[in-house]
Motif scaffolding. Structure first.
Motif, PDB file in Angstrom:
ATOM      1  N   ILE A 185       1.777   6.604  -7.003  1.00 31.01           N
ATOM      2  CA  ILE A 185       0.755   7.569  -7.426  1.00 31.01           C
ATOM      3  C   ILE A 185       1.266   8.990  -7.253  1.00 31.01           C
ATOM      4  N   LEU A 186       1.836   9.285  -6.093  1.00 32.45           N
ATOM      5  CA  LEU A 186       2.329  10.636  -5.842  1.00 32.45           C
ATOM      6  C   LEU A 186       3.481  10.994  -6.774  1.00 32.45           C
ATOM      7  N   THR A 187       4.314  10.029  -7.113  1.00 33.60           N
ATOM      8  CA  THR A 187       5.419  10.274  -8.032  1.00 33.60           C
ATOM      9  C   THR A 187       4.895  10.671  -9.407  1.00 33.60           C
ATOM     10  N   LYS A 188       3.797  10.094  -9.841  1.00 37.03           N
ATOM     11  CA  LYS A 188       3.185  10.460 -11.126  1.00 37.03           C
ATOM     12  C   LYS A 188       2.771  11.928 -11.145  1.00 37.03           C
ATOM     13  N   ASN A 214       0.822  -1.207   0.000  1.00 37.45           N
ATOM     14  CA  ASN A 214       0.000   0.000   0.000  1.00 37.45           C
ATOM     15  C   ASN A 214       0.858   1.260   0.000  1.00 37.45           C
ATOM     16  N   VAL A 215       1.911   1.262   0.813  1.00 39.94           N
ATOM     17  CA  VAL A 215       2.813   2.412   0.852  1.00 39.94           C
ATOM     18  C   VAL A 215       3.464   2.595  -0.512  1.00 39.94           C
ATOM     19  N   GLN A 216       3.909   1.510  -1.126  1.00 37.91           N
ATOM     20  CA  GLN A 216       4.530   1.593  -2.448  1.00 37.91           C
ATOM     21  C   GLN A 216       3.540   2.142  -3.471  1.00 37.91           C
ATOM     22  N   ALA A 217       2.299   1.692  -3.416  1.00 40.57           N
ATOM     23  CA  ALA A 217       1.280   2.183  -4.349  1.00 40.57           C
ATOM     24  C   ALA A 217       1.048   3.681  -4.175  1.00 40.57           C
ATOM     25  N   ILE A 218       1.015   4.138  -2.943  1.00 35.61           N
ATOM     26  CA  ILE A 218       0.828   5.569  -2.677  1.00 35.61           C
ATOM     27  C   ILE A 218       2.007   6.361  -3.220  1.00 35.61           C
ATOM     28  N   PRO A 268       8.004  14.853  -4.903  1.00 38.01           N
ATOM     29  CA  PRO A 268       9.371  14.329  -4.794  1.00 38.01           C
ATOM     30  C   PRO A 268       9.569  13.382  -3.602  1.00 38.01           C
ATOM     31  N   ILE A 269       9.035  12.175  -3.708  1.00 39.32           N
ATOM     32  CA  ILE A 269       9.222  11.197  -2.652  1.00 39.32           C
ATOM     33  C   ILE A 269       9.636   9.869  -3.258  1.00 39.32           C
ATOM     34  N   ALA A 270      10.247   9.047  -2.428  1.00 38.60           N
ATOM     35  CA  ALA A 270      10.648   7.704  -2.839  1.00 38.60           C
ATOM     36  C   ALA A 270      10.772   6.860  -1.578  1.00 38.60           C
ATOM     37  N   ILE A 271      10.875   5.552  -1.761  1.00 40.71           N
ATOM     38  CA  ILE A 271      11.118   4.655  -0.636  1.00 40.71           C
ATOM     39  C   ILE A 271      12.595   4.299  -0.666  1.00 40.71           C
ATOM     40  N   VAL A 272      13.287   4.644   0.414  1.00 40.51           N
ATOM     41  CA  VAL A 272      14.715   4.364   0.541  1.00 40.51           C
ATOM     42  C   VAL A 272      14.928   3.625   1.852  1.00 40.51           C
ATOM     43  N   ASP A 273      15.520   2.455   1.774  1.00 40.88           N
ATOM     44  CA  ASP A 273      15.761   1.638   2.968  1.00 40.88           C
ATOM     45  C   ASP A 273      14.480   1.417   3.775  1.00 40.88           C
ATOM     46  N   GLY A 274      13.372   1.203   3.066  1.00 39.59           N
ATOM     47  CA  GLY A 274      12.108   0.905   3.721  1.00 39.59           C
ATOM     48  C   GLY A 274      11.389   2.103   4.301  1.00 39.59           C
ATOM     49  N   THR A 286      12.723  13.530  -1.818  1.00 40.32           N
ATOM     50  CA  THR A 286      13.860  13.422  -2.721  1.00 40.32           C
ATOM     51  C   THR A 286      14.323  14.763  -3.268  1.00 40.32           C
ATOM     52  N   THR A 287      13.740  15.862  -2.741  1.00 40.91           N
ATOM     53  CA  THR A 287      14.225  17.168  -3.185  1.00 40.91           C
ATOM     54  C   THR A 287      15.585  17.414  -2.574  1.00 40.91           C
ATOM     55  N   LYS A 288      16.393  18.124  -3.331  1.00 35.66           N
ATOM     56  CA  LYS A 288      17.739  18.455  -2.840  1.00 35.66           C
ATOM     57  C   LYS A 288      17.692  19.762  -2.118  1.00 35.66           C
TER      58      LYS A 288
END
Length: 91
Positions: free
Chosen positions: A68-71, A61-65, A75-81, A86-88
């Motif tokens: 969707i938000l990435t589309k 579910n978290v991955q699906a969210i 600027p988010i991603a899953i890193v190390d769970g 992901t903005t600099k």
């Protein structure tokens, strides 16, 4: 025997891992003390299977969210769970 953690599991992996390890320690102590019969072990296994299934569903579910938000250029991603921004710096 002390009760196992079941419905009160945390949301982050490190805490869940600790709770599951604690459950295994309690189960092992019960087995060593001769206080656990096969029916109880089967019940523990069923609870563990459900916990793992719930964890997999939550992760999906978290991955699906995140997908969707990435589309939508969030600027988010899953890193190390963990979900991370992901903005600099300075953007």
């Amino acid at each position: 025997m002390e009760p196992l953690m079941t419905n009160d599991l945390a949301n982050d992996f490190d805490t869940i891992r600790g709770q599951l390890v604690d459950n295994f320690v309690k189960i092992q102590q019960g087995i060593n003390d001769g206080m656990v019969d096969q029916e109880t072990i089967d019940g523990f296994q069923k609870e563990l299977d459900q916990l793992l299934t719930d964890s997999e569903i939550r992760d999906a579910n978290v991955q699906a969210i995140v997908n969707i938000l990435t589309k939508y250029d969030v600027p988010i991603a899953i890193v190390d769970g963990k979900v991370v921004d992901t903005t600099k710096e300075g953007e």
